[in-house]
Design an enzyme around this catalytic site. Structure first.
Site, PDB file in Angstrom:
ATOM      1  N   THR A 194       0.844  -1.212   0.000  1.00  0.00           N
ATOM      2  CA  THR A 194       0.000   0.000   0.000  1.00  0.00           C
ATOM      3  C   THR A 194       0.875   1.257   0.000  1.00  0.00           C
ATOM      4  O   THR A 194       0.511   2.265  -0.608  1.00  0.00           O
ATOM      5  CB  THR A 194      -0.981   0.036   1.191  1.00  0.00           C
ATOM      6  N   LEU A 239      -3.103   4.931  -0.512  1.00  0.00           N
ATOM      7  CA  LEU A 239      -4.401   4.327  -0.875  1.00  0.00           C
ATOM      8  C   LEU A 239      -4.457   2.887  -0.336  1.00  0.00           C
ATOM      9  O   LEU A 239      -4.544   1.924  -1.101  1.00  0.00           O
ATOM     10  CB  LEU A 239      -4.573   4.338  -2.394  1.00  0.00           C
ATOM     11  N   HIS A 240      -4.425   2.757   1.010  1.00  0.00           N
ATOM     12  CA  HIS A 240      -4.384   1.405   1.596  1.00  0.00           C
ATOM     13  C   HIS A 240      -5.568   0.553   1.128  1.00  0.00           C
ATOM     14  O   HIS A 240      -5.403  -0.484   0.494  1.00  0.00           O
ATOM     15  CB  HIS A 240      -4.467   1.482   3.123  1.00  0.00           C
ATOM     16  N   ASP A 241      -6.770   0.982   1.532  1.00  0.00           N
ATOM     17  CA  ASP A 241      -7.941   0.112   1.353  1.00  0.00           C
ATOM     18  C   ASP A 241      -8.348  -0.089  -0.110  1.00  0.00           C
ATOM     19  O   ASP A 241      -8.711  -1.215  -0.493  1.00  0.00           O
ATOM     20  CB  ASP A 241      -9.121   0.652   2.179  1.00  0.00           C
TER      21      ASP A 241
END
Ligand code: BDR
Ligand code: CA
Length: 319
Positions: A194, A239-241
């Site tokens: 991520t 933008l992890h998720d």
């Protein structure tokens, strides 16, 4: 081709919100429900945000089930620095018209998954409390889930909540332990990948060229997250998720490796640390696929294109 059916289990959360919008922007995905948990904010705020974001995107028909108020063992934590007091930064979302469904998220998940075994994947992008409780409550749950694509953990990378632990796992390490040992097929999207997917201010300015509630929401929601990210030396917001959805929308961008991965719940300085047995010294069977690399810039471009398309469609609908 039929769209892939998914449920997102979530604690929105700025980047969680972006993940829903990303899922809604693709005809390859059928977003069947959101289930909420505590994490970035309390479960009440998370549920309100989930309902409001779906309504903003014209997807108010998608059910939202409210889940656990507390992690299994640990106290509640929230991360207002990143997500703001409301959980969606500076975005001023109107009070949602819809209400969550009457079932608790754990019962909702069990009912949905058992009704059609092997058909629905779950994307947990917050602490794993609901998933762990569903596993413990209904012994048939684990074998009926098609797959879990989890945002969590830090494998070769350091943590973002403690030197060794990533937020979602740190908040409920006991839940992660149950989930990792459940036998459900898992793909893990950790900080290692991520952190290579960065949304910069110039990207937000590009989205703002489209006059849509989606672009405005993204800009407002990300405002403080951007300031915080720049302050800690990152080039923009991670933008992890949303990256979990690359597993469906652009799997070629991810490099996956199979490992035995465990989580430390012994209570010391490494509590919540996720570690892989790279050399298989423990001789334990592989329990997940781990994303070890990503074409980050290509992912950000894919995300932006999808947000532009979604923004235009919402602009059109409201004309
Ligand atoms: C994770 O922690 C949360 O704050 C984000 O929404 C993401 O799911 C990253 O560590
Ligand atoms: Ca999250």
């Amino acid at each position: 081709m039929k769209p892939t059916r998914i449920i997102i289990d979530t604690d929105p959360g700025v980047d969680d919100a972006l993940a829903f919008l990303f899922a809604l922007s693709s005809s390859k995905i059928s977003l069947e429900a959101l289930t909420t948990t505590q994490g970035n904010v309390t479960v009440d705020k998370a549920t309100r945000n989930a309902l409001a974001i779906l309504e903003l995107a014209g997807a108010g028909h998608i059910p939202v089930a409210r889940g656990n108020m507390l992690p299994l063992v640990q106290p509640l934590r929230a991360s207002a620095l990143v997500h703001g007091e409301s959980g969606v930064g500076n975005a001023n979302l109107p009070e949602p018209k819809n209400r969550p469904v009457g079932l608790h998220a754990v019962d909702f998940l069990i009912e949905k998954i058992l009704a059609e075994p092997g058909q629905i994947s779950i994307f947990p992008i917050g602490p794993l409390t609901n998933i762990a409780m569903a596993i413990r409550k209904e012994p048939r749950f684990a074998s009926a889930v098609k797959e879990l694509v989890i945002m969590g953990g830090a494998i070769r990378e350091g943590g973002n909540m403690s030197p060794l632990a990533e937020f979602n796992i740190y908040v409920d390490p006991h839940a992660a332990h149950i989930v990792f040992h459940s036998g459900i097929p898992i793909t893990l999207i950790p900080l290692d990948v991520t952190h290579q997917c960065i949304l910069k201010q110039e990207h937000i300015d590009r989205l703002l060229k489209i006059k849509s509630p989606v672009s405005k929401f993204i800009s407002d929601a990300m405002h403080d997250y951007m300031a915080f990210s720049l302050e800690i030396g990152q080039a923009g917001c991670v933008l992890h998720d949303p990256l979990t959805l690359a597993a469906l929308l652009a799997p070629e961008l991810l490099t996956l490796r199979e490992y035995y991965v465990d989580v430390d719940i012994s209570g010391g300085v490494s509590m919540g640390n996720t570690f892989a047995d790279f050399s298989n010294v423990s001789k334990k069977p592989v329990n997940m696929k781990v994303a070890v690399d990503v074409r980050g810039d290509d992912f950000v471009e894919l995300f932006l294109t999808h947000m532009e398309t979604l923004g235009r469609s919402i602009q059109d609908r409201t004309k």
